[in-house]
Design a protein around this motif. Structure first.
Motif, PDB file in Angstrom:
ATOM      1  N   GLU A 138       0.786  -1.087  -0.037  1.00 57.05           N
ATOM      2  CA  GLU A 138       0.141   0.011  -0.064  1.00 57.05           C
ATOM      3  C   GLU A 138       0.754   1.212   0.030  1.00 57.05           C
ATOM      4  O   GLU A 138       0.695   2.193  -0.638  1.00 57.05           O
ATOM      5  N   GLU A 142       0.705   4.250  -2.988  1.00 57.61           N
ATOM      6  CA  GLU A 142       0.566   5.415  -2.782  1.00 57.61           C
ATOM      7  C   GLU A 142       1.750   6.419  -3.042  1.00 57.61           C
ATOM      8  O   GLU A 142       1.732   7.828  -3.294  1.00 57.61           O
ATOM      9  N   ASN A 143       3.042   5.909  -3.062  1.00 60.44           N
ATOM     10  CA  ASN A 143       4.242   6.750  -3.055  1.00 60.44           C
ATOM     11  C   ASN A 143       5.161   6.083  -4.461  1.00 60.44           C
ATOM     12  O   ASN A 143       6.162   6.029  -4.603  1.00 60.44           O
TER      13      ASN A 143
END
Length: 148
Positions: A138, A142-143
């Motif tokens: 996750e 997200e990055n």
């Protein structure tokens, strides 16, 4: 199958906790599985059954290093601390002996226990492998960086 499910399956197939998490990401990161298994081998059991930092956390950080190890040191360490805080908040600790409820000081018998049905039933390691792999997956989603 999620990265967490793969990591849980890896652990239940005999890999240690650190190996289980790292191996779940080898294909995506272009990292050789045999090398990954050897690299992560000493990190199981909270660093060679010293029961210190949970091997799933160490495996998570190895994945982070392979994906984002070229980040500025301050940013990388910030990410490590953020992941540690999330893991600790959701699981109560990042320390192996605390997660297992062990009352030992420093190190455990270096001989791994046999992997039986009772072994898997009596400890949270399979689920911690799942949790750590899903958490770092996750985070990386997200990055996202251009090369991943």
């Amino acid at each position: 199958m999620t990265k967490g499910e793969i990591a849980k399956q890896n652990f239940e197939n005999g890999y240690n906790c650190a190996q289980a998490v790292l191996l779940a990401f080898c294909d995506e990161l272009g990292f050789d599985k045999n090398t990954a298994a050897m690299l992560a081998a000493p990190f199981g059991g909270g660093m060679g059954r010293l029961r210190e930092i949970c091997g799933t956390v160490s495996g998570m950080y190895m994945v982070l290093g392979l994906a984002n190890g070229d980040d500025e040191k301050a940013q990388l360490y910030k990410n490590v601390q953020s992941l540690a805080e999330k893991f600790k908040t959701d699981n109560g600790s990042i320390i192996c002996r605390e997660l297992l409820g062990l009352r030992i000081d420093g190190k455990d018998d270096p001989t791994p226990q046999k992997r039986t049905a009772q072994y898997y039933k009596s400890r949270p390691c399979s689920e911690l492998c799942r949790y750590a792999a899903d958490l770092i997956d996750e985070f990386l989603s997200e990055n996202k960086k251009e090369n991943i």
